[in-house]
Design a protein around this motif. Structure first.
Motif, PDB file in Angstrom:
ATOM      1  N   ARG A 272      -8.084  -1.245   7.137  1.00  0.00           N
ATOM      2  CA  ARG A 272      -9.049  -1.376   6.043  1.00  0.00           C
ATOM      3  C   ARG A 272      -8.295  -1.704   4.761  1.00  0.00           C
ATOM      4  NH1 ARG A 272     -11.340   2.550   9.136  1.00  0.00           N
ATOM      5  NH2 ARG A 272     -10.364   4.338   8.136  1.00  0.00           N
ATOM      6  N   SER A 273      -9.036  -2.228   3.779  1.00  0.00           N
ATOM      7  CA  SER A 273      -8.447  -2.585   2.494  1.00  0.00           C
ATOM      8  C   SER A 273      -9.290  -2.008   1.375  1.00  0.00           C
ATOM      9  CB  SER A 273      -8.352  -4.109   2.343  1.00  0.00           C
ATOM     10  OG  SER A 273      -7.970  -4.463   1.030  1.00  0.00           O
ATOM     11  N   ALA A 274      -8.629  -1.587   0.297  1.00  0.00           N
ATOM     12  CA  ALA A 274      -9.358  -1.049  -0.843  1.00  0.00           C
ATOM     13  C   ALA A 274     -10.195  -2.114  -1.537  1.00  0.00           C
ATOM     14  CB  ALA A 274      -8.389  -0.420  -1.839  1.00  0.00           C
ATOM     15  N   ILE A 275      -9.795  -3.367  -1.412  1.00  0.00           N
ATOM     16  CA  ILE A 275     -10.511  -4.457  -2.095  1.00  0.00           C
ATOM     17  C   ILE A 275     -10.890  -5.540  -1.097  1.00  0.00           C
ATOM     18  CG2 ILE A 275      -9.610  -4.067  -4.415  1.00  0.00           C
ATOM     19  CD1 ILE A 275      -7.421  -6.091  -3.806  1.00  0.00           C
ATOM     20  N   LYS A 276     -11.406  -5.109   0.057  1.00  0.00           N
ATOM     21  CA  LYS A 276     -11.781  -6.070   1.095  1.00  0.00           C
ATOM     22  C   LYS A 276     -12.799  -7.075   0.577  1.00  0.00           C
ATOM     23  CE  LYS A 276     -13.793  -6.257   5.741  1.00  0.00           C
ATOM     24  NZ  LYS A 276     -14.328  -5.450   6.857  1.00  0.00           N
ATOM     25  N   ASP A 277     -13.744  -6.619  -0.227  1.00  0.00           N
ATOM     26  CA  ASP A 277     -14.771  -7.488  -0.795  1.00  0.00           C
ATOM     27  C   ASP A 277     -14.621  -7.488  -2.309  1.00  0.00           C
ATOM     28  OD1 ASP A 277     -16.947  -8.944  -1.478  1.00  0.00           O
ATOM     29  OD2 ASP A 277     -18.450  -7.522  -0.751  1.00  0.00           O
ATOM     30  N   PRO A 278     -13.976  -8.507  -2.906  1.00  0.00           N
ATOM     31  CA  PRO A 278     -13.752  -8.508  -4.352  1.00  0.00           C
ATOM     32  C   PRO A 278     -15.020  -8.753  -5.163  1.00  0.00           C
ATOM     33  CG  PRO A 278     -12.999 -10.568  -3.384  1.00  0.00           C
ATOM     34  CD  PRO A 278     -13.390  -9.682  -2.246  1.00  0.00           C
ATOM     35  N   ASN A 279     -16.085  -9.195  -4.512  1.00  0.00           N
ATOM     36  CA  ASN A 279     -17.339  -9.449  -5.229  1.00  0.00           C
ATOM     37  C   ASN A 279     -18.076  -8.130  -5.445  1.00  0.00           C
ATOM     38  OD1 ASN A 279     -16.991 -12.313  -5.186  1.00  0.00           O
ATOM     39  ND2 ASN A 279     -17.649 -12.300  -3.036  1.00  0.00           N
ATOM     40  N   ARG A 280     -18.240  -7.770  -6.686  1.00  0.00           N
ATOM     41  CA  ARG A 280     -18.861  -6.485  -7.004  1.00  0.00           C
ATOM     42  C   ARG A 280     -20.388  -6.619  -6.981  1.00  0.00           C
ATOM     43  NH1 ARG A 280     -15.118  -3.856 -11.844  1.00  0.00           N
ATOM     44  NH2 ARG A 280     -13.085  -4.453 -10.984  1.00  0.00           N
ATOM     45  N   THR A 281     -20.944  -6.580  -5.796  1.00  0.00           N
ATOM     46  CA  THR A 281     -22.393  -6.652  -5.627  1.00  0.00           C
ATOM     47  C   THR A 281     -22.832  -5.503  -4.730  1.00  0.00           C
ATOM     48  OG1 THR A 281     -22.374  -8.006  -3.615  1.00  0.00           O
ATOM     49  CG2 THR A 281     -22.212  -9.174  -5.734  1.00  0.00           C
ATOM     50  N   PRO A 282     -24.124  -5.154  -4.782  1.00  0.00           N
ATOM     51  CA  PRO A 282     -24.621  -4.050  -3.943  1.00  0.00           C
ATOM     52  C   PRO A 282     -24.982  -4.451  -2.531  1.00  0.00           C
ATOM     53  CG  PRO A 282     -26.360  -4.827  -5.398  1.00  0.00           C
ATOM     54  CD  PRO A 282     -25.124  -5.613  -5.760  1.00  0.00           C
ATOM     55  N   ASP A 283     -24.841  -5.727  -2.191  1.00  0.00           N
ATOM     56  CA  ASP A 283     -25.330  -6.212  -0.895  1.00  0.00           C
ATOM     57  C   ASP A 283     -24.673  -5.503   0.285  1.00  0.00           C
ATOM     58  OD1 ASP A 283     -26.806  -7.932  -2.434  1.00  0.00           O
ATOM     59  OD2 ASP A 283     -25.466  -9.649  -2.160  1.00  0.00           O
ATOM     60  N   ARG A 284     -23.365  -5.358   0.237  1.00  0.00           N
ATOM     61  CA  ARG A 284     -22.650  -4.763   1.366  1.00  0.00           C
ATOM     62  C   ARG A 284     -23.063  -3.310   1.574  1.00  0.00           C
ATOM     63  NH1 ARG A 284     -16.176  -3.566   1.400  1.00  0.00           N
ATOM     64  NH2 ARG A 284     -15.989  -2.801   3.533  1.00  0.00           N
ATOM     65  N   PHE A 285     -23.197  -2.556   0.490  1.00  0.00           N
ATOM     66  CA  PHE A 285     -23.569  -1.148   0.608  1.00  0.00           C
ATOM     67  C   PHE A 285     -24.988  -1.000   1.152  1.00  0.00           C
ATOM     68  CE2 PHE A 285     -25.244   2.832  -1.293  1.00  0.00           C
ATOM     69  CZ  PHE A 285     -24.386   3.722  -0.670  1.00  0.00           C
ATOM     70  N   ARG A 286     -25.900  -1.834   0.684  1.00  0.00           N
ATOM     71  CA  ARG A 286     -27.282  -1.745   1.154  1.00  0.00           C
ATOM     72  C   ARG A 286     -27.405  -2.014   2.646  1.00  0.00           C
ATOM     73  NH1 ARG A 286     -29.854  -5.233  -3.885  1.00  0.00           N
ATOM     74  NH2 ARG A 286     -29.812  -3.544  -5.444  1.00  0.00           N
ATOM     75  N   ALA A 287     -26.545  -2.894   3.146  1.00  0.00           N
ATOM     76  CA  ALA A 287     -26.618  -3.258   4.567  1.00  0.00           C
ATOM     77  C   ALA A 287     -25.810  -2.326   5.464  1.00  0.00           C
ATOM     78  CB  ALA A 287     -26.132  -4.696   4.759  1.00  0.00           C
TER      79      ALA A 287
END
Length: 636
Positions: A272-287
Motif C-alpha cells: 500500500r502507499s500513503a499517496i496511492k491516489d493523489p487526487n483529493r476527491t471523495p469518490d474513492r472513499f464513497r465507493a
C-alpha cells in the motif's frame, strides 16, 4: 497453534534469572538493536541496515522474553522451534544486536522485538501513560508461525502470527523466483500487526464489525503507525529529502508500505502507499467497502495533511535558502538545508501521528465510525492546543473533508461544531449516593510514570491467565483494588444512566479506567481520566438460535482529576421502557438509540447476505470476520 502458550510457558520456566542490576551499576536507559532497512530486499539494494533506539529493560531471558512482549519462535507447520536470541549476551550488547540475516532465526526474533517495543513506546508517549496488557498478560510474537502469505494478530491467543512463503515464480520483484520471504522481517508488517494488538487493548470491542468503518479504522491506524514509523529513522528521511530536493511526496520508499511483500507476491509494487491516489476527491472513499481500501482513504487524508503541514513548516527555510524566491535551483541541496528540512519533516510527522493516537481516549467504546474519529481527534487536540497556531488541526480536518470523511451530525467543520458536546447537566464522580474515590487511581498512574519508583498497584486485571489460573499474587492484589473502584463506578453510572446514554434497567460493567498525563501547548501536563462503560441488551438480540450478534450500548467518559465529567461519548440503544422517556433528554436518547439499532441490524443483514457460508451454518457472519480473514483477502 494452541501449542504457542504451552511452548511459551515451558520456555519461560527454564530461562536463566536475569543478572540485571547485580553489579551495583544501574542499567542503561536505552538499548540499540539493528534491523533491516524496512525489509531484507531494501537492505540488499541500499547496502544499509537501520538501528532502532528502544527503552532498555531487564529481559527475563532469551526469546527475547520481556515485560510486554515475548518472542516464541515455534513453527507449527514444521512442528519445530528455533534457538532463541539472548539480547543480554555481552557480545550481542556490544554490537547493537546481532547482524540481521535472512538465514538466522535469531535475527528474525531481534527484529520483531525491536520494532514491537518501538511502536509500544510511541503509543506510551502520545497517550501519556505507561502501556500495559491486561493483568499479567503479555503479547506473544511468533516469527515463523505458519507457511502462508499472511500475518495477523490473534486476540484469542494474544499473539501476532507471522507467515513465510515462496516468492512468486513469474513476478517476484527484486527477489528470486521461489525465494522464501519472511513477513517477520518486514518492519512495516511487524509495526502494523503490533498496532492491531495495541488498539485491541485500548478498545477491545473494535474487533466486532457493527458498521463498515470499525475494521477499516483498525486497518487505518495500523497503516499510519507503520508508515510514520519510517520517520523514526532520521537517516532515511535525510536521504529522501536529498534525493527529492525536499519534495517528500516524490519519495516512494518513505511513503510506501511493505514493498518486498507487495513485489514478491506478484503485485509489482508495494502493498500500500500513503499517496496511492493523489487526487483529493471523495469518490474513492464513497465507493470503498473492503476494510483495507476504506482505511487507506483515511491514511491518504492524514498524509495529505502531513505534506501540507510540512510545506508550511519549511517555507521560511526555502525563502532564506533562495533569497526570497522560494524556488530551489537545480542540483543537490546544501547538506545544512537538508538537515534542517529533515528536522521539520520528523517533527511534523510526530505531531500529526500524535494527534491521531491521542484521540483514542475520546473515541466511543463500541461501534466507531470515521466521523467519530474526526470528532475525537479535534476534541483531544483542542484541549491541549486551543489556538492551533500551526494550523495542524484545521489542515487535517480540511484534508479529511476533501477525501469525503466528516461527521454526519455536525452543523459545520469548525472546532466548536466538531468537538464532543459537554454534558447538559453537571456530572461529577464524587457526587451523589455512590461517590467514586479516584485518588488511588491517580496515585497509581503517577507512580507508573516514575522510571525508578515502584510501579503502580492499579491496572486492569485479567480474570484468568492463558492456563486458566487466577494469575500471580500481584495480579490478585491489583484486582482487588480495581474491583472496588469498578464497583463504585458502576453503581454511580447506574444512578446516572440516562445522562450517560445507558438504560437504568440493565447491568452496567466497567471496561477500563486509565489516567493520562499529556503535555499541552504551555508545556504543562494535563491529568485526565478515561473510563469505559458497557451494557449488554439481550432484550434487543433478535434470535437465540445459533450464534447471533451481541447488542451493546457503550459510553466513554473523559473525566478531570477532580471527578468532573468533561465529555460523555455515548453509543445508546432504545430505552427498554419507552414510557420513561418523559423529558427531552430521554427522548433524544431513545431516538438516537433506535436509529443506531436499525443501522446495526441493516449492516448485520448485509454481512449475512455477502457471506457464502451463511446458507450452511447458523453462526452469524459477524463471528467469522476477524483479522486473519480480513488479511487473507488482501494477502496481508
Amino acid at each position: 497453534m494452541d501449542q504457542i502458550a504451552h511452548v511459551a510457558a515451558t520456555t519461560a520456566a527454564g530461562l536463566r534469572t536475569s543478572a540485571c542490576g547485580n553489579s551495583g551499576i544501574g542499567p542503561p536507559a536505552r538499548r540499540r538493536l539493528r534491523t533491516f532497512a524496512f525489509d531484507p530486499m531494501s537492505t540488499r539494494l541500499s547496502g544499509r541496515f537501520l538501528t532502532l533506539d528502544i527503552p532498555f529493560e531487564c529481559i527475563r531471558g532469551p526469546g527475547p522474553d520481556g515485560r510486554l512482549v515475548q518472542v516464541v519462535d515455534f513453527d507449527a507447520s514444521r512442528e519445530a522451534w528455533y534457538e532463541p536470541v539472548d539480547l543480554d549476551d555481552p557480545f550481542v550488547l556490544a554490537q547493537d544486536g546481532i547482524r540481521p540475516a535472512e538465514g538466522d532465526p535469531r535475527a528474525h526474533q531481534q527484529v520483531v522485538y525491536a520494532v514491537a517495543m518501538s511502536v509500544i513506546e510511541r503509543f506510551e508517549r502520545f497517550m501519556g501513560r505507561r502501556f500495559r496488557w491486561h493483568g499479567d498478560q503479555i503479547l506473544r510474537l511468533v516469527p515463523h508461525a505458519f507457511d502462508g502469505r499472511n500475518a495477523y494478530f490473534d486476540p484469542r491467543r494474544r499473539a501476532v502470527l507471522f507467515g513465510y512463503y515462496q516468492a512468486d515464480a513469474e513476478n517476484p520483484g527484486a527477489n528470486l523466483p521461489g525465494q522464501v520471504i519472511f513477513t517477520c522481517l518486514s518492519s512495516d508488517i511487524v509495526a502494523h500487526e503490533v498496532t492491531h494488538a495495541i488498539v485491541h487493548r485500548i478498545r477491545r470491542l473494535y474487533n466486532e464489525s457493527t458498521n463498515r468503518d470499525v475494521f477499516a479504522w483498525h486497518e487505518a491506524v495500523a497503516d499510519l503507525m507503520a508508515l510514520f514509523q519510517h520517520f523514526a529513522h532520521r537517516d532515511v528521511v535525510l536521504e529522501a529529502i536529498a534525493n527529492t530536493s525536499g519534495q517528500l511526496e516524490k519519495s516512494a520508499g518513505l511513503l510506501e508500505l511493505a514493498r518486498e511483500f507487495g513485489e514478491s507476491t506478484g503485485r509489482g509494487a508495494a502493498l500500500r502507499s500513503a499517496i496511492k491516489d493523489p487526487n483529493r476527491t471523495p469518490d474513492r472513499f464513497r465507493a470503498a467497502q473492503e476494510p483495507h481500501e476504506r482505511g487507506a482513504c483515511f491514511v491518504a487524508a492524514v498524509f495529505d495533511a502531513y505534506l501540507d503541514a510540512y510545506q508550511n513548516a519549511i517555507a521560511d527555510l526555502l525563502r532564506i535558502a533562495t533569497g526570497g524566491t522560494g524556488m530551489l535551483p537545480a542540483g543537490r541541496l546544501h547538506p545544512d538545508l537538508v538537515s534542517r528540512l529533515a528536522d521539520e519533516a520528523v517533527k511534523t510527522a510526530d505531531r500529526i501521528l500524535g494527534m491521531v493516537v491521542r484521540g483514542f481516549d475520546y473515541l466511543p467504546v463500541i461501534d466507531v465510525t470515521f466521523g467519530d474519529v474526526v470528532r475525537a481527534i479535534v476534541t483531544a487536540d483542542r484541549g491541549l492546543y486551543p489556538e492551533d497556531r500551526l494550523h495542524l488541526r484545521s489542515s487535517l480536518v480540511e484534508a479529511l473533508r476533501q477525501r469525503g470523511i466528516w461527521p454526519i451530525s455536525v452543523a459545520s467543520l469548525t472546532d466548536e461544531a466538531l468537538i464532543w458536546q459537554k454534558p447538559d447537566t453537571r456530572l461529577n464522580l464524587s457526587d451523589g449516593d455512590h461517590p467514586v474515590d479516584l485518588s488511588r487511581v491517580i496515585l497509581s498512574a503517577s507512580k507508573d510514570l516514575d522510571p525508578i519508583g515502584n510501579p503502580g498497584e492499579l491496572r486492569t486485571p485479567a480474570l484468568h491467565d492463558g492456563n486458566g489460573s487466577a494469575g500471580s499474587a500481584d495480579t490478585q492484589t491489583r484486582r482487588s483494588v480495581f474491583d472496588q473502584v469498578a464497583k463504585d463506578l458502576t453503581a454511580w453510572a447506574r444512578s446516572n444512566a440516562p445522562q450517560l446514554g445507558l438504560d437504568p434497567n440493565f447491568a452496567i460493567s466497567c471496561e477500563g479506567i486509565h489516567v493520562s498525563y499529556r503535555l499541552a501547548g504551555d508545556r504543562l501536563p494535563r491529568p485526565e481520566l478515561a473510563i469505559q462503560l458497557l451494557q449488554r441488551r439481550a432484550d434487543l438480540e433478535e434470535s437465540t438460535q445459533g450464534k447471533q450478534p451481541v447488542i451493546r450500548a457503550g459510553t466513554a467518559l473523559v473525566v478531570s482529576a477532580d471527578g468532573s465529567v468533561d465529555y460523555v461519548i455515548a453509543k445508546p440503544l432504545p430505552l427498554s421502557n419507552e414510557s420513561s422517556a418523559d423529558d427531552n433528554a430521554a427522548r433524544v436518547l431513545h431516538e438516537a438509540g433506535r436509529l443506531r439499532l436499525a443501522a446495526m441490524r441493516e449492516w448485520f443483514d448485509k454481512l449475512e447476505a455477502d457471506d457464502a457460508l451463511s446458507a450452511w451454518t447458523a453462526e452469524h457472519a459477524i463471528h467469522r470476520l476477524d483479522f486473519a480473514a480480513i488479511h487473507s483477502e488482501t494477502g496481508q
